[in-house]
Design an enzyme around this catalytic site. Structure first.
Site, PDB file in Angstrom:
ATOM      1  N   GLY A  58       0.802  -1.214   0.000  1.00 50.80           N
ATOM      2  CA  GLY A  58       0.000   0.000   0.000  1.00 50.80           C
ATOM      3  C   GLY A  58       0.831   1.258   0.000  1.00 50.80           C
ATOM      4  CG  HIS A  59       3.355   2.002   2.590  1.00 52.95           C
ATOM      5  ND1 HIS A  59       2.380   2.869   3.031  1.00 52.95           N
ATOM      6  CD2 HIS A  59       3.487   1.047   3.552  1.00 52.95           C
ATOM      7  CE1 HIS A  59       1.956   2.465   4.220  1.00 52.95           C
ATOM      8  NE2 HIS A  59       2.597   1.363   4.554  1.00 52.95           N
ATOM      9  CG  HIS A 224       0.056   2.418   8.271  1.00 56.62           C
ATOM     10  ND1 HIS A 224       1.181   2.874   8.927  1.00 56.62           N
ATOM     11  CD2 HIS A 224       0.488   1.503   7.372  1.00 56.62           C
ATOM     12  CE1 HIS A 224       2.245   2.238   8.463  1.00 56.62           C
ATOM     13  NE2 HIS A 224       1.861   1.414   7.511  1.00 56.62           N
ATOM     14  N   GLY A 408     -20.036  21.377 -21.311  1.00 59.84           N
ATOM     15  CA  GLY A 408     -20.621  22.545 -20.677  1.00 59.84           C
ATOM     16  C   GLY A 408     -19.795  23.812 -20.661  1.00 59.84           C
ATOM     17  CG  ASP A 409     -15.706  23.810 -22.112  1.00 59.66           C
ATOM     18  OD1 ASP A 409     -16.429  23.438 -23.063  1.00 59.66           O
ATOM     19  OD2 ASP A 409     -14.489  23.569 -22.045  1.00 59.66           O
ATOM     20  CB  THR A 452     -11.545  22.111 -29.699  1.00 61.78           C
ATOM     21  OG1 THR A 452     -10.992  20.990 -29.010  1.00 61.78           O
ATOM     22  CG2 THR A 452     -11.517  21.848 -31.189  1.00 61.78           C
ATOM     23  CB  THR A 504     -18.083  21.434 -36.012  1.00 60.90           C
ATOM     24  OG1 THR A 504     -17.956  21.840 -37.374  1.00 60.90           O
ATOM     25  CG2 THR A 504     -17.792  19.939 -35.880  1.00 60.90           C
ATOM     26  N   GLY A 561     -21.388  25.267 -30.530  1.00 60.80           N
ATOM     27  CA  GLY A 561     -20.427  26.114 -31.220  1.00 60.80           C
ATOM     28  C   GLY A 561     -21.031  26.791 -32.435  1.00 60.80           C
TER      29      GLY A 561
END
Length: 576
Positions: A58-59, A224, A408-409, A452, A504, A561
């Protein structure tokens, strides 16, 4: 905490992870029964001290990922967060490494590790082998009063002990010298960790009461899931300041384990497993800045990466090594062939830290030469302003459409670009030179519109500058703009396969350019663009992020767009 895992069987997880190391490093082999990763025998391994370490799984990459030339001869793994058995360790010491030059065992200060590794060491000594054991306790998160007789826990600073001792062993140094260097290094390391959340161990039930509240951070959390010195709400600068104070404040008698007074200090910033590389960069910058500005410490070496984790722990630790022997730096810089040590910068590069930079921007910031293509500044400014304000007003619709079929941007990106251009017009009004005026907008788009669509607009506008310059001198009539826009469309097509019908922004662009070239009427061209953008509703995407979005949302909304660009043209034409 995240309780989702790709492998939920902890036994399978550990076994397959150990096996993977034999696939990624030809130097090592696996004793699957005893969970031991060890160096394959060679003349080189027979001529040096063998160093063994290990502990609970785990380390990773500690400790199995540290096995190989220049570091460990073997690592023994327990189950997740649990020490390996004495029998596993004894097998490692007595039959999986060369013992002719002696064996050094390095463990972290945890009761289970000390007892099981210690038992194996004593059995090996009883059998006549030369074995020494070094225990590393570098954590200052829990002070003297709370730690009591147990002492400090071992955390990421242990990796520096392994690297330095391993490099010395590789030179052929005898066991007593290698053990002495390991102890000297361990005695001069202080570390502390912090985390935003506890971790979930695969195969265990989820304990909902273990989590930290939103905004809380645990300072000194162990590897831990153990608690540290306390928790509270704080931002990164506050967190780092608190951690560095615990490491360096000599007046704190509960934690003043080391006075950092040498001219050289090594800084190790360790990812506990769940912090992104991007955030680790920000954390590293903050730590280095505070060390220099608040503590006058400029580390001789800065090592940042993932070395000792707590599964997918959403935290990091800071370790400081006081370089009390010049050999420490040399050994730290020595090469190693292990998958878990990532410090590729060479000694000469560190010592000859260059301060040279490149600051000349004359080739980038060349002024655009005026053209003989004219437009009327006041009317052009009014039309452009109206177009940009129309795009900004359309942001809620564009965002809603993009939430359905994208990420959504899109709306925010268009709005940000529109606002930036409007702000630029205040300080740099249009001159009446079409080439100069379009060129002045290009860097605004490049610097304020990402993704884009931002790249597509930047390419198109750069091409438009060149296309306008190639037009006949005189007034920039709609026909002239149409010819230049057609050339820009052709240039854009070299960088994207997008064509009308692919859903597009091109679906709104091409009809505007074609109608403007045919009729010379801006309003008619804008109407054509709006109609084409609306027609993308129900059109299945061939390009863009919409391709990866399932469902029937594309049937309900137009392409974001395309709609945003059509709104620009609508405003440009002054349509209601």
């Amino acid at each position: 905490m995240s309780s989702k895992h790709f492998i939920n069987d902890p036994t399978l997880l550990v076994n397959t992870a150990l096996h993977s190391l034999t696939l990624t490093n030809p130097n090592v082999a696996l004793d699957a029964e005893h969970k031991i990763i060890y160096r394959r025998p060679s003349e080189q391994t027979a001529s040096q001290v063998s160093i063994i370490s290990g502990g609970g799984s785990g380390h990773e990459p500690s400790f199995a990922g540290m096995v190989g030339p220049g570091m460990l001869a073997a690592a023994v793994a327990g189950t997740i967060f649990a020490s390996p058995s004495a029998e596993q360790v004894r097998t490692g010491i007595m039959s999986r490494v060369d013992t002719g030059n002696g064996v050094l065992v390095v463990v972290m200060n945890y009761t289970g590790d000390i007892l099981n590794f210690g038992m194996a060491v004593e059995k090996a000594k009883a059998a006549g082998l030369g074995v020494e054991m070094v225990v590393v306790g570098d954590d200052v998160g829990v002070g003297r009063a709370q730690a009591g007789k147990v002492g400090r826990r071992g955390i990421a600073g242990t990796v520096l002990v392994l690297k330095i001792a391993g490099a010395l062993a590789a030179t052929g140094a005898p066991l007593d010298k290698v053990a002495a260097m390991a102890r000297l290094t361990a005695a001069n390391i202080v570390s502390v960790g912090a985390s935003l959340e506890h971790v979930h161990v695969p195969g265990r039930e989820v304990n909902t009461g273990e989590g930290l509240a939103l905004g809380q951070v645990e300072i000194g959390m162990g590897i831990h899931n153990e608690p540290g010195s306390g928790s509270g709400k704080m931002d990164l600068p506050q967190m780092v300041s608190t951690m560095l104070t615990q490491l360096l404040d000599t007046s704190d008698k509960d934690r003043a384990f080391l006075e950092v007074n040498s001219k050289e200090v090594v800084l190790l910033i360790n990812n506990l497993g769940g912090v992104s590389v991007l955030e680790m960069g920000g954390i590293t910058a903050e730590v280095v800045s505070q060390l220099e500005q608040k503590h006058s410490i400029r580390p001789a070496r800065i090592i940042s990466g993932t070395f000792m984790t707590s599964l997918n722990g959403q935290g990091f630790s800071i370790s400081l090594l006081n370089v009390v022997d010049p050999a420490i730096i040399e050994l730290l810089d020595s090469p190693s062939e292990v998958t878990g040590w990532a410090a590729a910068v060479q000694k000469n590069t560190w010592e000859n830290r260059s301060t040279a930079t490149r600051t000349d921007t004359s080739a980038v910031n060349q002024e655009v030469k005026p053209s003989e293509l004219k437009l009327e500044p006041s009317s052009a400014t009014a039309a452009l302003t109206n177009a940009l304000e129309n795009v900004i007003a359309a942001e809620p619709d564009v965002t809603r459409y993009d939430t359905v079929v994208g990420d959504g941007d899109c709306g925010i990106g268009l709005k940000r670009g529109g606002e930036a251009i409007l702000e630029n017009l205040k300080s740099k009004p249009l001159t009446g030179d079409a080439v100069v005026d379009v060129a002045s907008i290009v860097p605004v788009v490049e610097n304020n519109m990402d993704g884009t669509s931002g790249a597509l607009y930047a390419i198109f506008l750069n091409a438009l500058v060149a296309a306008l310059r190639s037009q006949p001198v005189g007034d920039a009539t709609p026909k002239v703009w149409a010819a230049a826009l057609k050339q820009s469309c052709d240039a854009l097509s070299a960088y994207t396969p997008a064509r009308p019908g692919d859903r597009t922004l091109v679906d709104a662009l091409y009809p505007f350019v074609e109608e403007l070239g045919r009729s010379g009427n801006v309003a008619a061209a804008a109407e054509a663009s709006l109609k084409a953008a609306d027609a993308t509703k129900g059109m299945k995407a061939s390009l863009g992020r919409s391709v990866y979005v399932g469902g029937s949302g594309y049937e309900e909304v137009p392409d974001p767009g395309a709609w945003g660009l059509a709104c620009f043209f609508k405003g440009l034409a002054g349509l209601e």
